[in-house]
Scaffold this motif. Sequence first.
Motif, PDB file in Angstrom:
ATOM      1  N   UNK A  28      36.989 -16.807  37.691  1.00 29.07           N
ATOM      2  CA  UNK A  28      37.262 -18.070  38.382  1.00 29.07           C
ATOM      3  C   UNK A  28      36.755 -19.255  37.565  1.00 29.07           C
ATOM      4  N   UNK A  29      35.546 -19.155  37.045  1.00 28.86           N
ATOM      5  CA  UNK A  29      34.962 -20.259  36.273  1.00 28.86           C
ATOM      6  C   UNK A  29      35.749 -20.483  34.981  1.00 28.86           C
ATOM      7  N   UNK A  30      36.134 -19.400  34.308  1.00 28.31           N
ATOM      8  CA  UNK A  30      36.912 -19.533  33.074  1.00 28.31           C
ATOM      9  C   UNK A  30      38.257 -20.190  33.351  1.00 28.31           C
ATOM     10  N   UNK A  31      38.907 -19.758  34.405  1.00 29.17           N
ATOM     11  CA  UNK A  31      40.220 -20.312  34.726  1.00 29.17           C
ATOM     12  C   UNK A  31      40.123 -21.778  35.133  1.00 29.17           C
ATOM     13  N   UNK A  32      39.039 -22.162  35.820  1.00 31.73           N
ATOM     14  CA  UNK A  32      38.862 -23.576  36.186  1.00 31.73           C
ATOM     15  C   UNK A  32      38.702 -24.455  34.954  1.00 31.73           C
ATOM     16  N   UNK A  33      38.184 -23.884  33.876  1.00 28.89           N
ATOM     17  CA  UNK A  33      38.036 -24.627  32.622  1.00 28.89           C
ATOM     18  C   UNK A  33      39.293 -24.526  31.762  1.00 28.89           C
ATOM     19  N   UNK A  72      33.741  -7.563  31.748  1.00 32.28           N
ATOM     20  CA  UNK A  72      32.873  -8.269  32.696  1.00 32.28           C
ATOM     21  C   UNK A  72      33.675  -8.792  33.879  1.00 32.28           C
ATOM     22  N   UNK A  73      34.805  -9.442  33.576  1.00 33.91           N
ATOM     23  CA  UNK A  73      35.626 -10.054  34.626  1.00 33.91           C
ATOM     24  C   UNK A  73      36.231  -9.019  35.565  1.00 33.91           C
ATOM     25  N   UNK A  74      36.486  -7.826  35.063  1.00 32.96           N
ATOM     26  CA  UNK A  74      37.068  -6.764  35.884  1.00 32.96           C
ATOM     27  C   UNK A  74      36.009  -5.845  36.478  1.00 32.96           C
ATOM     28  N   UNK A  75      34.751  -6.246  36.361  1.00 34.61           N
ATOM     29  CA  UNK A  75      33.605  -5.509  36.929  1.00 34.61           C
ATOM     30  C   UNK A  75      33.474  -4.092  36.368  1.00 34.61           C
ATOM     31  N   UNK A  76      33.959  -3.896  35.142  1.00 34.12           N
ATOM     32  CA  UNK A  76      33.827  -2.602  34.473  1.00 34.12           C
ATOM     33  C   UNK A  76      32.435  -2.490  33.843  1.00 34.12           C
ATOM     34  N   UNK A 123      23.902 -16.584  30.575  1.00 31.94           N
ATOM     35  CA  UNK A 123      23.486 -17.964  30.285  1.00 31.94           C
ATOM     36  C   UNK A 123      24.507 -18.662  29.396  1.00 31.94           C
ATOM     37  N   UNK A 124      24.986 -17.949  28.384  1.00 31.81           N
ATOM     38  CA  UNK A 124      25.987 -18.517  27.474  1.00 31.81           C
ATOM     39  C   UNK A 124      27.263 -18.873  28.224  1.00 31.81           C
ATOM     40  N   UNK A 125      27.732 -17.961  29.054  1.00 39.42           N
ATOM     41  CA  UNK A 125      28.970 -18.207  29.800  1.00 39.42           C
ATOM     42  C   UNK A 125      28.775 -19.298  30.853  1.00 39.42           C
ATOM     43  N   UNK A 126      27.629 -19.313  31.514  1.00 41.98           N
ATOM     44  CA  UNK A 126      27.349 -20.351  32.507  1.00 41.98           C
ATOM     45  C   UNK A 126      27.349 -21.724  31.847  1.00 41.98           C
ATOM     46  N   UNK A 127      26.762 -21.800  30.650  1.00 49.33           N
ATOM     47  CA  UNK A 127      26.741 -23.077  29.928  1.00 49.33           C
ATOM     48  C   UNK A 127      28.155 -23.507  29.553  1.00 49.33           C
ATOM     49  N   UNK A 128      28.927 -22.562  29.040  1.00 47.73           N
ATOM     50  CA  UNK A 128      30.306 -22.870  28.652  1.00 47.73           C
ATOM     51  C   UNK A 128      31.130 -23.331  29.850  1.00 47.73           C
ATOM     52  N   UNK A 129      30.993 -22.638  30.971  1.00 48.50           N
ATOM     53  CA  UNK A 129      31.795 -22.934  32.153  1.00 48.50           C
ATOM     54  C   UNK A 129      31.186 -24.043  33.018  1.00 48.50           C
ATOM     55  N   UNK A 147      23.933 -19.779  36.516  1.00 45.87           N
ATOM     56  CA  UNK A 147      23.851 -18.322  36.462  1.00 45.87           C
ATOM     57  C   UNK A 147      23.737 -17.778  37.883  1.00 45.87           C
ATOM     58  N   UNK A 148      22.982 -18.476  38.732  1.00 40.41           N
ATOM     59  CA  UNK A 148      22.839 -18.042  40.125  1.00 40.41           C
ATOM     60  C   UNK A 148      24.190 -17.950  40.825  1.00 40.41           C
ATOM     61  N   UNK A 149      25.057 -18.888  40.550  1.00 36.17           N
ATOM     62  CA  UNK A 149      26.386 -18.854  41.174  1.00 36.17           C
ATOM     63  C   UNK A 149      27.196 -17.664  40.636  1.00 36.17           C
ATOM     64  N   UNK A 150      27.126 -17.441  39.322  1.00 35.56           N
ATOM     65  CA  UNK A 150      27.862 -16.319  38.735  1.00 35.56           C
ATOM     66  C   UNK A 150      27.411 -14.984  39.311  1.00 35.56           C
ATOM     67  N   UNK A 151      26.136 -14.897  39.669  1.00 37.85           N
ATOM     68  CA  UNK A 151      25.590 -13.634  40.175  1.00 37.85           C
ATOM     69  C   UNK A 151      25.509 -13.601  41.702  1.00 37.85           C
ATOM     70  N   UNK A 152      26.150 -14.538  42.361  1.00 40.01           N
ATOM     71  CA  UNK A 152      26.228 -14.601  43.826  1.00 40.01           C
ATOM     72  C   UNK A 152      24.872 -14.857  44.487  1.00 40.01           C
ATOM     73  N   UNK A 153      23.916 -15.428  43.742  1.00 36.59           N
ATOM     74  CA  UNK A 153      22.625 -15.767  44.346  1.00 36.59           C
ATOM     75  C   UNK A 153      22.729 -17.074  45.139  1.00 36.59           C
ATOM     76  N   UNK A 154      23.779 -17.850  44.875  1.00 34.49           N
ATOM     77  CA  UNK A 154      24.020 -19.100  45.589  1.00 34.49           C
ATOM     78  C   UNK A 154      25.522 -19.349  45.660  1.00 34.49           C
TER      79      UNK A 154
END
Length: 129
Positions: free
Chosen positions: A10-15, A36-40, A49-55, A59-66
């Motif tokens: 979702x984050x990649x596609x929004x960017x 990663x995206x397909x939960x494999x 952290x790298x992907x969160x920065x790019x997108x 990180x909390x949002x990516x990991x469903x903590x928030x």
Amino acid sequence: MAWSGDRLREAREKKNLKQTQVRDLTGINNKTLSGYENSVSEPDLETLKTLAELYEVSVDWLTYATDDPTPPSHKDQSPSENKDINPRMGLAFITGGEDLSEEEAEYLKESLELYRRMKERKAKEREGK
């Protein structure tokens, strides 16, 4: 909770990034990213952290903590640091003097910001070695 890559996609596609573009910007193999995206498979913390920065998400949002995707660095940003780009300013070398659409200007702005963050991160990594 088991890893779910839905938010990464979702984050990649929004960017508006393709997996191959993410590879070029981060060095993360696009097949690995697909896993990663397909939960494999599950990314490690540094990769998250790298992907969160790019997108530009947390990180909390990516990991469903928030449910708030806003990264901490953007929550405290003052309005003067979040200026809209003027499509005519300083971009004549790219466009040959023609105006950019708002979408093109925003894309260039985001690309430049990403480049600067990645350059800064690489410089810090070199200092740490």
